[in-house]
Design a protein around this motif. Structure first.
Motif, PDB file in Angstrom:
ATOM      1  N   LEU A 197     -57.295 -17.258 -42.744  1.00  0.00           N
ATOM      2  CA  LEU A 197     -58.406 -17.142 -43.973  1.00  0.00           C
ATOM      3  C   LEU A 197     -59.554 -16.929 -43.412  1.00  0.00           C
ATOM      4  O   LEU A 197     -60.336 -17.721 -43.321  1.00  0.00           O
ATOM      5  CB  LEU A 197     -58.241 -18.527 -44.637  1.00  0.00           C
ATOM      6  CG  LEU A 197     -57.034 -18.942 -45.685  1.00  0.00           C
ATOM      7  CD1 LEU A 197     -55.981 -19.498 -44.721  1.00  0.00           C
ATOM      8  CD2 LEU A 197     -57.380 -19.858 -46.727  1.00  0.00           C
ATOM      9  N   SER A 210     -62.966 -18.988 -43.858  1.00  0.00           N
ATOM     10  CA  SER A 210     -63.530 -19.676 -42.589  1.00  0.00           C
ATOM     11  C   SER A 210     -64.835 -19.364 -42.315  1.00  0.00           C
ATOM     12  O   SER A 210     -65.752 -19.944 -41.926  1.00  0.00           O
ATOM     13  CB  SER A 210     -62.832 -19.357 -41.205  1.00  0.00           C
ATOM     14  OG  SER A 210     -61.273 -19.516 -41.637  1.00  0.00           O
ATOM     15  N   ARG A 225     -62.255 -15.004 -44.406  1.00  0.00           N
ATOM     16  CA  ARG A 225     -63.505 -15.092 -45.312  1.00  0.00           C
ATOM     17  C   ARG A 225     -63.824 -16.390 -45.486  1.00  0.00           C
ATOM     18  O   ARG A 225     -65.099 -16.741 -45.454  1.00  0.00           O
ATOM     19  CB  ARG A 225     -63.030 -14.073 -46.275  1.00  0.00           C
ATOM     20  CG  ARG A 225     -62.840 -12.773 -46.181  1.00  0.00           C
ATOM     21  CD  ARG A 225     -63.096 -11.928 -47.408  1.00  0.00           C
ATOM     22  NE  ARG A 225     -61.594 -11.894 -48.058  1.00  0.00           N
ATOM     23  CZ  ARG A 225     -60.782 -10.972 -47.897  1.00  0.00           C
ATOM     24  NH1 ARG A 225     -61.037 -10.042 -47.445  1.00  0.00           N
ATOM     25  NH2 ARG A 225     -59.698 -11.163 -48.725  1.00  0.00           N
ATOM     26  N   ASP A 247     -56.673 -16.249 -49.138  1.00  0.00           N
ATOM     27  CA  ASP A 247     -58.104 -16.250 -48.611  1.00  0.00           C
ATOM     28  C   ASP A 247     -59.034 -15.856 -49.807  1.00  0.00           C
ATOM     29  O   ASP A 247     -58.422 -15.693 -50.929  1.00  0.00           O
ATOM     30  CB  ASP A 247     -58.166 -15.049 -47.496  1.00  0.00           C
ATOM     31  CG  ASP A 247     -59.145 -15.273 -46.834  1.00  0.00           C
ATOM     32  OD1 ASP A 247     -60.068 -16.349 -46.921  1.00  0.00           O
ATOM     33  OD2 ASP A 247     -59.678 -14.459 -45.886  1.00  0.00           O
TER      34      ASP A 247
END
Length: 250
Positions: free
Chosen positions: A151, A155, A153, A222
């Protein structure tokens, strides 16, 4: 300032142990809009009470009470795993610094803006908490680690938001700390630096338990590109507002 107004202000611009009321309310609702309203409005009521009551009664006592409250909740951030509670602890650690700034007798708009600057990071963390809970069914550090792998984006948003919570340069909290330290005594400045250090330590621990490390937990979607850009825009607005206010206040 009358004793009654001081006690009321200590509830709304929380000082320990009156801060327990805010934390109970923050934990009582999972509804994002209710939490956001609580985080934004609650401390501003305390600011209005301070402005109405004309501080101080005993500046040394108030300053010591505020610093001890801020340090206590900064330490609590190191032990809290649920991101919503972590955000409430950050707010409970940051808002007492508004008392220190109030003792410097700033203009009313500057005190309001200072408190909003301290509120920006906790509000962003609430948005992160809601996003984690909707995708992973829980928002606990250490429960779903290594999000950077699957993920990216989300993160990225977590990293930037945590940097804001650590009050690093360019974020509103950084300029709020600089502003209050510019008029603080030596012992107050040492206390503020300790709080800053604890925020940074807690932020690193949060990142270690979410973004970095081996991937664990269920597969999740995400952030969409639109959501990521929307959060990036909100963060940019907060940074721009902090820069504009700090240029006038410093």
């Amino acid at each position: 300032m009358s004793s009654l107004l001081l006690v009321l202000a200590a509830f709304f611009l929380p000082l320990f142990p009156a801060s327990v009321v805010f934390n109970r309310l923050a934990a009582a609702s999972d509804h994002l809009a209710v939490r956001l309203a609580l985080f934004v409005i609650w401390p501003q009521i305390g600011v209005l009470l301070i402005l109405w009551g004309d501080l101080p009664m005993d500046p040394g006592l108030i300053a010591a009470w505020a610093l001890l409250s801020a340090v206590l909740y900064a330490f609590r951030m190191l032990t809290v795993r649920e991101v919503g509670r972590w955000s409430a602890m950050l707010a409970s650690s940051a808002w007492p610094l508004a008392w220190l700034y109030a003792l410097q007798t700033p203009d009313a708009p500057d005190l309001v803006a200072f408190t909003l600057a301290l509120t920006a990071a906790p509000v962003l963390m609430l948005l992160v908490r809601a996003t984690l809970a909707s995708r992973l069914e829980a928002a606990y550090t250490g429960l779903h680690g290594g999000l950077a792998r699957d993920l990216p984006r989300l993160s990225g948003v977590i990293v930037v938001t945590t940097l804001a919570a650590m009050a690093l340069p360019l974020f509103p909290g950084f300029f709020a700390l600089l502003t209050v330290m510019s008029g603080a005594t030596l012992w107050m400045a040492v206390g503020i630096l300790l709080i800053w250090l604890l925020w940074s330590w807690a932020g690193v621990r949060l990142l270690e338990g979410t973004v970095f490390g081996p991937r664990s937990g269920p597969v999740a979607a995400d952030l969409t590109m639109y959501s990521a850009w929307g959060l990036a825009f909100l963060i940019g607005v907060m940074v721009a507002a902090g820069l504009a206010w700090s240029g006038a206040a410093l």
